[in-house]
Design a protein around this motif. Sequence first.
Motif, mmCIF file in Angstrom:
data_model
loop_
_atom_site.group_PDB
_atom_site.id
_atom_site.type_symbol
_atom_site.label_atom_id
_atom_site.label_comp_id
_atom_site.label_asym_id
_atom_site.label_seq_id
_atom_site.Cartn_x
_atom_site.Cartn_y
_atom_site.Cartn_z
ATOM 1 N N LEU A 258 0.805 -1.230 0.000
ATOM 2 C CA LEU A 258 0.000 0.000 0.000
ATOM 3 C C LEU A 258 0.834 1.275 0.000
ATOM 4 C CD1 LEU A 258 -2.475 -1.277 2.725
ATOM 5 C CD2 LEU A 258 -3.095 -0.838 0.346
ATOM 6 N N GLY A 259 2.140 1.119 0.093
ATOM 7 C CA GLY A 259 2.992 2.304 0.160
ATOM 8 C C GLY A 259 2.845 3.071 1.459
ATOM 9 N N LEU A 260 2.542 2.360 2.532
ATOM 10 C CA LEU A 260 2.391 3.003 3.843
ATOM 11 C C LEU A 260 3.644 2.805 4.679
ATOM 12 C CD1 LEU A 260 -1.189 1.880 4.931
ATOM 13 C CD2 LEU A 260 -0.496 4.098 4.004
ATOM 14 N N ASP A 261 3.775 3.619 5.702
ATOM 15 C CA ASP A 261 4.875 3.481 6.646
ATOM 16 C C ASP A 261 4.280 3.113 8.015
ATOM 17 O OD1 ASP A 261 6.946 3.800 8.432
ATOM 18 O OD2 ASP A 261 7.733 5.596 7.453
ATOM 19 N N PRO A 262 4.643 1.945 8.534
ATOM 20 C CA PRO A 262 4.037 1.540 9.820
ATOM 21 C C PRO A 262 4.284 2.542 10.954
ATOM 22 C CG PRO A 262 5.817 0.040 9.154
ATOM 23 C CD PRO A 262 5.536 0.923 7.992
ATOM 24 N N LEU A 263 5.341 3.331 10.830
ATOM 25 C CA LEU A 263 5.634 4.311 11.880
ATOM 26 C C LEU A 263 4.586 5.435 11.937
ATOM 27 C CD1 LEU A 263 9.495 4.581 11.518
ATOM 28 C CD2 LEU A 263 8.254 3.852 13.571
ATOM 29 N N TYR A 264 3.780 5.543 10.877
ATOM 30 C CA TYR A 264 2.715 6.558 10.866
ATOM 31 C C TYR A 264 1.332 5.919 10.959
ATOM 32 C CZ TYR A 264 6.311 9.941 9.718
ATOM 33 O OH TYR A 264 7.417 10.748 9.778
ATOM 34 N N SER A 265 1.292 4.619 11.176
ATOM 35 C CA SER A 265 0.017 3.903 11.245
ATOM 36 C C SER A 265 -0.432 3.810 12.709
ATOM 37 C CB SER A 265 0.208 2.508 10.636
ATOM 38 O OG SER A 265 -0.929 1.704 10.848
ATOM 39 N N ALA A 266 -1.734 3.948 12.924
ATOM 40 C CA ALA A 266 -2.267 3.992 14.296
ATOM 41 C C ALA A 266 -2.149 2.651 15.008
ATOM 42 C CB ALA A 266 -3.729 4.414 14.263
ATOM 43 N N ASN A 267 -1.897 2.733 16.312
ATOM 44 C CA ASN A 267 -1.959 1.587 17.214
ATOM 45 C C ASN A 267 -3.075 1.879 18.209
ATOM 46 O OD1 ASN A 267 1.064 0.494 16.648
ATOM 47 N ND2 ASN A 267 0.998 2.715 16.738
ATOM 48 N N GLU A 268 -3.704 0.843 18.721
ATOM 49 C CA GLU A 268 -4.750 1.066 19.730
ATOM 50 C C GLU A 268 -4.576 0.172 20.950
ATOM 51 O OE1 GLU A 268 -6.926 3.414 20.045
ATOM 52 O OE2 GLU A 268 -6.871 4.359 18.064
ATOM 53 N N GLY A 269 -3.387 -0.422 21.079
ATOM 54 C CA GLY A 269 -3.139 -1.246 22.263
ATOM 55 C C GLY A 269 -1.652 -1.284 22.579
ATOM 56 N N LYS A 270 -0.988 -0.169 22.297
ATOM 57 C CA LYS A 270 0.447 -0.083 22.525
ATOM 58 C C LYS A 270 0.754 1.192 23.295
ATOM 59 C CE LYS A 270 0.930 -3.782 20.431
ATOM 60 N NZ LYS A 270 0.726 -3.878 18.985
ATOM 61 N N ALA A 271 1.857 1.160 24.031
ATOM 62 C CA ALA A 271 2.320 2.371 24.702
ATOM 63 C C ALA A 271 3.769 2.626 24.344
ATOM 64 C CB ALA A 271 2.178 2.230 26.218
ATOM 65 N N LEU A 272 4.111 3.895 24.202
ATOM 66 C CA LEU A 272 5.493 4.340 24.095
ATOM 67 C C LEU A 272 5.897 4.881 25.455
ATOM 68 C CD1 LEU A 272 5.432 6.306 20.728
ATOM 69 C CD2 LEU A 272 6.958 4.390 21.226
ATOM 70 N N LEU A 273 7.040 4.452 25.948
ATOM 71 C CA LEU A 273 7.527 4.937 27.236
ATOM 72 C C LEU A 273 8.940 5.493 27.062
ATOM 73 C CD1 LEU A 273 5.729 2.192 27.836
ATOM 74 C CD2 LEU A 273 6.548 2.520 30.148
ATOM 75 N N ILE A 274 9.199 6.618 27.669
ATOM 76 C CA ILE A 274 10.577 7.106 27.764
ATOM 77 C C ILE A 274 11.001 6.858 29.209
ATOM 78 C CG2 ILE A 274 12.143 9.056 27.495
ATOM 79 C CD1 ILE A 274 10.804 8.721 24.899
ATOM 80 N N VAL A 275 12.066 6.055 29.359
ATOM 81 C CA VAL A 275 12.459 5.660 30.720
ATOM 82 C C VAL A 275 13.949 5.873 30.929
ATOM 83 C CG1 VAL A 275 10.656 3.868 30.680
ATOM 84 C CG2 VAL A 275 13.028 3.234 30.242
ATOM 85 N N ASN A 276 14.302 5.939 32.186
ATOM 86 C CA ASN A 276 15.711 6.055 32.551
ATOM 87 C C ASN A 276 16.477 4.833 32.047
ATOM 88 O OD1 ASN A 276 18.177 6.171 34.136
ATOM 89 N ND2 ASN A 276 17.098 7.789 35.270
ATOM 90 N N ASN A 277 17.617 5.100 31.453
ATOM 91 C CA ASN A 277 18.465 4.039 30.896
ATOM 92 C C ASN A 277 18.724 2.898 31.893
ATOM 93 O OD1 ASN A 277 20.331 2.688 29.243
ATOM 94 N ND2 ASN A 277 22.048 3.839 30.124
ATOM 95 N N SER A 278 18.874 3.273 33.168
ATOM 96 C CA SER A 278 19.281 2.290 34.183
ATOM 97 C C SER A 278 18.275 1.146 34.370
ATOM 98 C CB SER A 278 19.495 2.995 35.529
ATOM 99 O OG SER A 278 18.268 3.533 35.980
ATOM 100 N N VAL A 279 16.990 1.387 34.022
ATOM 101 C CA VAL A 279 15.989 0.333 34.229
ATOM 102 C C VAL A 279 15.418 -0.214 32.926
ATOM 103 C CG1 VAL A 279 15.270 1.242 36.481
ATOM 104 C CG2 VAL A 279 14.042 1.961 34.405
ATOM 105 N N ALA A 280 15.864 0.342 31.792
ATOM 106 C CA ALA A 280 15.208 0.040 30.513
ATOM 107 C C ALA A 280 15.164 -1.453 30.200
ATOM 108 C CB ALA A 280 15.880 0.815 29.388
ATOM 109 N N GLU A 281 16.295 -2.120 30.336
ATOM 110 C CA GLU A 281 16.310 -3.536 29.952
ATOM 111 C C GLU A 281 15.484 -4.407 30.887
ATOM 112 O OE1 GLU A 281 20.030 -5.197 28.818
ATOM 113 O OE2 GLU A 281 20.541 -3.493 27.547
ATOM 114 N N GLU A 282 15.593 -4.122 32.169
ATOM 115 C CA GLU A 282 14.810 -4.876 33.151
ATOM 116 C C GLU A 282 13.307 -4.664 32.925
ATOM 117 O OE1 GLU A 282 15.873 -3.675 37.113
ATOM 118 O OE2 GLU A 282 14.223 -4.849 37.997
#
Lengths: 334, 334
Positions: A258-282
């Motif tokens: 379709l020539g779409l970019d998933p980075l611009y496609s809507a999600n309805e059950g996902k969250a983006l979090l910005i977190v401190n590096n020290s806990v990111a992997e855990e």
Amino acid sequence: MEETISMSYGSGGKKTSHLIEDIIIPQFNNEVLCELADGALLNVSGRIGFSTDSFVIYPYFFPGGDIGKLSVCGTVNDVIMSGCVPKYLSLALIIEEGFSIDELRRIVNSIAETSKYAGVQIVTGDTKVVDKGHGGGIYINTSGIGEKIEGLNLSKERINKGDKVIITGNIGDHGVSVLAVRENLLDDDLIESDCAPLIELLPIVNKYKEHIKIMRDPTRGGVATTLNEFIENSELCIELEEDLLPIDSKVMAACDILGLDPLYSANEGKALLIVNNSVAEELVDDLKSIEMFKDASIIGEVNMNVPGKVVMKNFLGATKILYKLTSNILPRIC
Amino acid sequence: MEETISMSYGSGGKKTSHLIEDIIIPQFNNEVLCELADGALLNVSGRIGFSTDSFVIYPYFFPGGDIGKLSVCGTVNDVIMSGCVPKYLSLALIIEEGFSIDELRRIVNSIAETSKYAGVQIVTGDTKVVDKGHGGGIYINTSGIGEKIEGLNLSKERINKGDKVIITGNIGDHGVSVLAVRENLLDDDLIESDCAPLIELLPIVNKYKEHIKIMRDPTRGGVATTLNEFIENSELCIELEEDLLPIDSKVMAACDILGLDPLYSANEGKALLIVNNSVAEELVDDLKSIEMFKDASIIGEVNMNVPGKVVMKNFLGATKILYKLTSNILPRIC
């Protein structure tokens, strides 16, 4: 009984009572709503979160959900993203004359099931009927109230250089799912919308609350647009690594067609979090232990490479700027 | 700038930002909303009232108001009727492609002015754009949060034989006003809608809080339908006296021409109160001292003459039953 909604269902009279008391209320068995006053009285403590969203999606039924489920998920998720435990929802329906009462029942049932799963009560509501040609079948507004999680302070201002960007699962499923259904693509191999209340995220948020800077669910405009909102007009840059982005292969294939970019496609059950590096992997490990977050990933970091911009680095090390969505890729997606 | 709303205003991208940040937000200058997160964090204390309403009225502009003013009044009044002081509103717009940006500005301005007068803050919002032919120009949902007035306990169960029925002013103005405009009646002598936030009722409610049994604003379905909701399925009867009903002569004349009954016509700035007989006259006197309630009247009483029914007695002593509204007299009235 008539099988479609006529104008008199919106008159405020007997037909409206029938619609509300026989079709809608029995699905939401709680004392507050059963009072049927124009407002609900609620007990809350401390600070509250308050959010509203209207849902105008077409088609009303899509793989993985329907407009009813979506209308609960969308507002429940917004309340969670504002750092609160969702408690109460309002439900306002704008129904177009001629809408199927059977479909209305299915949608209301879906609202009931989803709100039960999410642990929220529908406590107040409103129903309007508009004349044929002036609606979209059914439009739904929900507003939500939640109780603030103490010790969690979400703010763009808390984002720092070195923080990690986490997504709780695959990117772009909802938007691509709805488009695929509309365009009759991939008939034999449906892409399901990720439409879901993020209620299972709450224990994780609580555990890492000191280290979470901001959260947002990337709906309209997708991941790229949401991340831009975090750092625009700041000195910070969000740098994603293309290789780290979790994208379902069917979604990727549909996007390619379709020539779409998933980075611009809507999600309805996902969250983006910005977190401190020290806990990111855990934190990501904890997310992965929950079925609905099994594809959670660190997808990038905050630095100062291109101030105020979101950039994506590919496997060759080349970067491109991901601007906010400008034009509309898909109307009535949520 | 383009003069109408296009689909890209609803994409969640740059155009949406422009719509929200340049047209909507500047009207509502408050810190909570300016954060532009998906939810607002609020400080409330004690019990809260929560109410929602969608507004689908046509035409958007009518004598005495517009859909913007109405969308604030409707929810503010519902919050007051549930016994609370209104504090916060959400604002959700569903705009049809092609809608005039100039009209949108007027409507948003009207929302801002009315909410300022009513002492409520718009703290969270949502904007959707739907494709041409699937909307009604503009539909608005507002949800409201208020703080419970301590010592005021509103419940149908508190209504007793001997209680008086009070209306805070003339009956039926809103519905007749909108119909007259739609039908091009009475061009030279417009009937104004009574659309208003009932904020000035709060001191009176506070003064007589022990004696007020229930309150409701008689919107869709009018006074007759609202009174039925108070006593249906009970042993009580509400008996109105026709001679006591305050009805504006222009409204009465328009109703005569159109074959309408003002008792079934919507009001948007009136309250019905059932109060203890002992304070009824004093309460009405206090109401009359406020300009917007100058036509307040005791219009009937609670007895047991026809259990579960609302009846009206005329000057000859004959009574007729006033049933709930059944069919639709007027679509998209609120």
